[in-house]
Design a protein around this motif. Sequence first.
Motif: not given
Length: 435
Positions: A96-107, A304-313
């Motif tokens: 789809g258009v603007g479908d960037k979901i994989t990027l935040p979803l995987a981490p 997501l809220a506590d930053g663990r997902a950002m660390d994985v990214w």
Amino acid sequence: MGEDGHVSEAFDAVDVISAKRDREELSDAQIDWVIDAYTRGVVAEEQMSALAMAIYLNGMGPREIARWADAMIRSGERLDFSGLSRPTSDKHSTGGVGDKITLPLAPIVAACGVAVPQLSGRGLGHTGGTLDKLESIPGWRASLSNEEMLAQLEDVGAVICAAGTGLAPADKKLYALRDVTGTVSCVPLIATSIMSKKIAEGTGSLVLDVKVGSGAFMKELGQARELAETMVRLGTDAGVKTVALLTNMETPLGLTAGNALEVRESVEVLEGGGPPDVVELTLALAREMVAGAGRDDVDPADVLADGRAMDVWRRMIRAQGGDPDAPLPTARETHLVLAPADGVLVQLDALAVGVAAWRLGAGRARKEDPVQAGAGVEIHAKPGAVVRGGEPLLTLHTDEPERFDRALESLEGGFLIAPEGSRPDLPPIVIERVS
Ligand code: URA
């Protein structure tokens, strides 16, 4: 082998084509042969395009669909994640258009203790490709060997990389052929194309994001439901725990369409911000993936809220040579599209925005074309927003200003402003769940 040294073939391609042309069901043996012979180059491209068109027009029954997918899986290798210390789950979006979901979803999902092997593609036409988006990060590389992929899955928990040439090679050939013969938008062919790759990839569970609306392959809900049901059946029968969400693609997802623009927005989501629709869909898909992998004890919203997902990214980007702290590329030129009047924005058409981003240089017309990292469309108002005449609705970004006119043409009629007080009927992001 015949006396003349040729391998004798079990069937004649013309007979298989004629059978489907005449609305007959293909036998298992015919399907096995035609996929194998096409992969070997014995069935010619023009013969396979005639067969694809016959299937497009006359369809396939459930047995034929299952056999077709199975034959495509058997055309190549199968990966095996059973040696990993965590369960695997993958997501596939029909685009789809603007479908960037994989990027935040995987981490996010990896931070919940589930391994995410996300074998992705490049964009063709108006829908962007995940690899094109990530390649706007300086240094990031899409190609990994199977060994590198497995090592990263064990170590980081998430990998987004190019699907190797060994997975379902029959589909690789057939998809390229369908793309130039008007035979893409056909439920049996799309379902078998997507699911052969996902089953060969070897994921334990799978969540399908089937887009519905102007910016999607499937414009109608009934058609999208049929595609979702067909894919869920194929996955389930192959032992992959599969569910599908039908999600809205009448309007772009989030506030950006374009490679680096979408990476920036994904990082905003991982930082705890980002547009509400992107966050909502990411978490809905994450919950399905985590549940499919048997880890529903962890809430994706918490990591997501506590930053663990950002660390994985950050670890995921670094593991593939990228610098998560490097500034993202920006386009050299911008152009504002202003609201023509006061009122309520009641429509912002996904296809119009997707084609505009593509024409600005974010997408490619042919497989071998380059894409611009900074090109795309930034959205300042989404349907439901009150707008004032003269205020910016969109910012167009490109390195080549001669592209603005064609992009603006695609936006003509692509948005609608109704008198103040109007209440547009906005569909939910997640329309239906199919399991
Ligand atoms: N994506 C695929 O991989 N195959 C299709 O047929 C359509 C979308």
